[in-house]
Design a protein around this motif. Sequence first.
Motif: not given
Length: 118
Positions: A109-110, A1-16, A93-103
């Motif tokens: 991810g969550q 079963q394929v699993q996709v997990v994002e990480s690394g989000g947060g709060s930052v000031q403009a320019g960061g 909210v940023y999402y990661c997604a996985v798919g076959r090329m051209g499809q």
Amino acid sequence: QVQVVESGGGSVQAGGSLRLACAASGRTFSSYTIGWFRQAPGKEREFVAAIVWSGGIVSYANSVKGRFTVSRDNAKNTVYLQMNSLKAEDTAVYYCAVGRMGQAYDYWGQGTQVTVSS
């Protein structure tokens, strides 16, 4: 079963900067594309960037070109989105997604929240 997990989000000031990570598991991804999408409150989800796992061909939305960089680490089955010169309008909210090329993207991810304050 394929699993996709994002990480690394947060709060930052403009320019960061922030770096998001997308860890994919469950199969071999050599013929797949890994995409990054985002959805701001009250807006449609939009494409941000993508990378073809085999060969590393990349593409970007015009709104992030020159500021965001997508890359992959084959050994870790992880794709990164390095975001520099962040703007308030990058808040989403940023999402990661996985798919076959051209499809269509089959696996999503969550999501991880990115908030940029001006």
